[in-house]
Design an enzyme around this catalytic site. Structure first.
Site, mmCIF file in Angstrom:
data_model
loop_
_atom_site.group_PDB
_atom_site.id
_atom_site.type_symbol
_atom_site.label_atom_id
_atom_site.label_comp_id
_atom_site.label_asym_id
_atom_site.label_seq_id
_atom_site.Cartn_x
_atom_site.Cartn_y
_atom_site.Cartn_z
ATOM 1 N N HIS A 308 0.858 -1.192 0.000
ATOM 2 C CA HIS A 308 0.000 0.000 0.000
ATOM 3 C C HIS A 308 0.892 1.239 0.000
ATOM 4 C CE1 HIS A 308 -3.218 2.785 1.047
ATOM 5 N NE2 HIS A 308 -4.042 1.832 0.670
ATOM 6 N N ASP A 365 -7.956 -5.317 -0.166
ATOM 7 C CA ASP A 365 -8.412 -6.217 -1.236
ATOM 8 C C ASP A 365 -8.044 -7.679 -1.010
ATOM 9 O OD1 ASP A 365 -7.640 -3.489 -3.318
ATOM 10 O OD2 ASP A 365 -9.642 -4.300 -2.961
#
Ligand code: SDX
Length: 431
Positions: A308, A365
Site C-alpha cells: 500500500h 483487497d
C-alpha cells in the site's frame, strides 16, 4: 514551530509557508512557488504531494489508523451502518434520528431508473465487464437529470444528485449482473434496507425470492463501511480532478469508477481471487513459489492484495475483513480452500525479509473477495462491490471540493524533455 521554511535557490532565499493539519501532519505550501522562483516541483505519482486540505478521512499509515470524520472505523463497523456512515462522510456529522430517517427515505424513493435505460443493458454482450457497464451507465444517468448538470448548483440540487446516485448506482450494478446471467431485472422492495435490497435485486428470480439474512447484511455493512472512503487514493483524486472542471457529479463518479477498475487499485480484489485460484490449481500450498515470483523483478507477477502506498503497517480494514471471512463462511457452512490458501500465503509473506523490509502487508483487497465468493457474487463483480462501497467517499470529496469558494480547475505542470525547436519536413524528402 516556525510557520515558514527557507528555500535557497542560487543566491536567493525564499520563505515557503508551512501548513499543519489537525493531526500534526506538516506540508510546504508551494502554491506560489513558480510565481516566486520560476521553479516547479516534480513528483510523478504524487507520493509526496498533497492536492488539497480535507476534513473527511484521516489515515495514519505507520500506525494503521483510519478514521472517518474523526471516528475510528472499528467503532463504525461495530455500531453503525453503511447508510449512516454515508451520511457522516457526505454531510460531516452523524445524523439525528430525523435527518437519518429523511436521508434513508430519500435514497429509497429514488431507487428506480428510467425504463428506457433497461434497453442500454441488453445492447452489451453478455461477457461485458460490469465495470465498463457501470461507468457508462452512471454517466448515462445524467441524461435523465438535466436539472442536476448545471455547473453552478444549489445545495438542494447537489443533495438531489447525491441521493439519486447513492440509490441508483446500486440498481445499475445489480442490473449489470442480471444482464450478464440473462435473468430478468428485479426492483427494490420498500421493506428492505439498502444492502438487503441490493442482494434482493441481485439474487431474487421468478423461481426464488432472496431471503434477507442478518449475518450477511451485517457483513456487507461492514465491508461497505470499510470501503467507504480512503482520502486521496487514485479514484478519489480522479473524481476531484474531473469535478474541478465543474463537470457534474455523474461524470465525476463515472471517471472514478474507471480509475478504480485498475488492478493496482480496486481491481486488485478480483486479481487476488484469480491469484489464489491459480495457487489452488497448482497444488494449493506452494506459497514459496509465488512469493519468489513476486520478489523476482524480471517477473511481472505481484502478490495481489499486498502492499500500500500509505499503510506501512497492517491495513486495519484487512484485519476486520479477515475476521468477517471466518464469520460468514462459518455462518454459511462453507469450507473454502481459497481462504486457507490466503491465510497461508499471508503467513509466508509476513515472515519473508523481502516483504518485511518493504513493509508489505495485506491490504483491503486481500480478503474481501473471499466473502463475495461465499455470497455467490461472481469474481468480475468484485470491483463493482468496491465501487458501491466507495460511492459516499467519492461524493463527499466532490462535495467538499465544489463547495470550497477557492476551488480552481486542477492543472498540473510538467518538465518538458522532448525535442527542441524542429522544422516541418515535407513527406517526400524525409530521411
Ligand atoms: C487499493 O491508495 C489507496 O488508499 C488505495 C486503496 C483505497 O482504499 O482506495 O487502499 C485501495 O487500491 C489497495 C491496493 C490494491 N492493489 C494491490 O493489492 C496491487 C498489489 N500492490 C502493489 O501494486 C503496490 O503495493 C501498490 C500499488 C498497492 C502500492 O504501490 P507503491 O506505493 O507504488 O509501492 P511500490 O510499487 O513503490 O513498492 C515498493 C517496493 C517495490 O520494490 P523495490 O523497487 O523497493 O525493490 O515494494 C514492491 C515493489 O516492487 N512491492 C511489491 C508489491 N507491492 C510493492 N512486490 C511484490 N508484490 C506486491 N504486491
Amino acid at each position: 514551530m516556525s510557520t515558514t521554511a527557507k528555500l535557497i535557490l542560487q543566491d536567493q532565499t525564499y520563505d515557503i509557508p508551512v501548513v499543519e493539519g489537525s493531526e500534526g501532519e506538516k506540508g510546504l505550501d508551494i502554491s506560489r512557488l513558480r510565481a516566486q522562483t520560476g521553479y516547479i516541483t516534480l513528483d510523478p505519482s504524487y507520493g509526496n504531494t498533497g492536492s488539497c486540505l480535507s476534513g473527511i478521512t484521516y489515515i495514519d499509515g505507520d500506525a494503521g489508523i483510519l478514521r472517518y470524520r474523526g471516528i475510528d472505523i472499528g467503532e463504525l463497523c461495530e455500531h453503525s451502518t453503511f447508510m449512516e456512515v454515508s451520511y457522516l462522510l457526505i454531510y460531516g456529522h452523524l445524523p439525528t434520528e430525523a435527518e437519518y430517517a429523511r436521508f434513508k427515505e430519500r435514497v429509497h424513493h429514488h431507487s428506480l431508473i428510467h425504463e428506457d435505460m433497461k434497453s442500454f443493458f441488453t445492447s452489451y454482450p453478455g461477457h461485458a465487464h460490469p465495470m465498463a457497464i457501470l461507468s457508462a451507465m452512471v454517466c448515462s444517468l445524467s441524461v435523465y437529470h438535466p436539472q442536476l448538470l448545471e455547473p453552478e448548483q444549489t445545495q438542494s440540487q447537489r443533495d438531489q444528485a447525491i441521493t439519486r446516485l447513492l440509490s441508483k448506482v446500486r440498481v445499475l450494478a445489480a442490473f449489470a449482473y442480471k444482464r450478464s446471467v440473462g435473468e430478468a431485472f428485479v426492483y427494490t422492495r420498500p421493506e428492505l434496507d439498502y444492502l438487503s435490497n441490493f442482494m434482493h435485486m441481485m439474487f431474487t428470480t421468478p423461481m426464488r425470492e432472496y431471503v434477507p439474512d442478518e449475518t450477511i447484511r451485517k457483513a456487507l455493512d461492514v465491508l461497505f463501511i470499510l470501503h467507504a472512503d480512503h482520502e486521496q487514493n487514485c479514484s478519489t483524486s480522479t473524481v476531484r480532478m474531473v469535478g474541478s472542471s465543474k463537470a457534474n457529479l455523474f461524470a465525476s463518479l463515472s471517471a472514478g469508477i474507471c480509475a478504480l477498475w485498475g488492478p493496482l487499485h480496486g481491481g486488485a480484489n478480483q486479481a487476488v481471487i484469480e491469484m489464489l485460484q491459480t495457487i489452488h490449481a497448482d497444488g494449493g500450498g506452494n506459497y514459496k513459489k509465488y512469493i519468489e515470483k513476486a520478489k523476482d523483478k524480471s517477473d511481472p507477477f505481484l502478490l495481489m492484495g499486498f502492499g500500500h502506498r500509505v499503510y506501512k503497517n497492517y491495513d486495519p480494514r484487512a484485519a476486520i475483513i479477515k475476521k468477517y471471512c471466518d464469520k460468514v463462511l462459518e455462518h454459511l457452512g462453507i469450507h473454502d480452500p481459497i481462504l486457507e490458501i490466503a491465510k497461508g500465503l499471508e503467513e509466508a509473506a509476513l515472515t519473508d525479509p523481502y516483504f518485511i523490509e518493504r513493509k508489505l502487508y495485506p491490504n483491503v483487497d486481500f480478503y474481501s473477495g473471499i466473502i463475495y465468493r461465499a455470497l455467490k457474487i461472481p469474481t468480475n463483480m468484485f470491483t463493482v462491490m468496491f465501487a458501491l462501497g466507495r460511492l459516499p467517499g467519492w461524493i463527499a470529496h466532490w462535495k467538499e471540493m465544489v463547495e470550497d469558494p477557492g476551488m480552481k480547475i486542477a492543472r498540473p505542470r510538467q518538465i518538458y524533455t522532448g525535442e527542441r525547436s524542429n522544422n516541418y519536413v515535407p513527406i517526400g524528402i524525409r530521411p
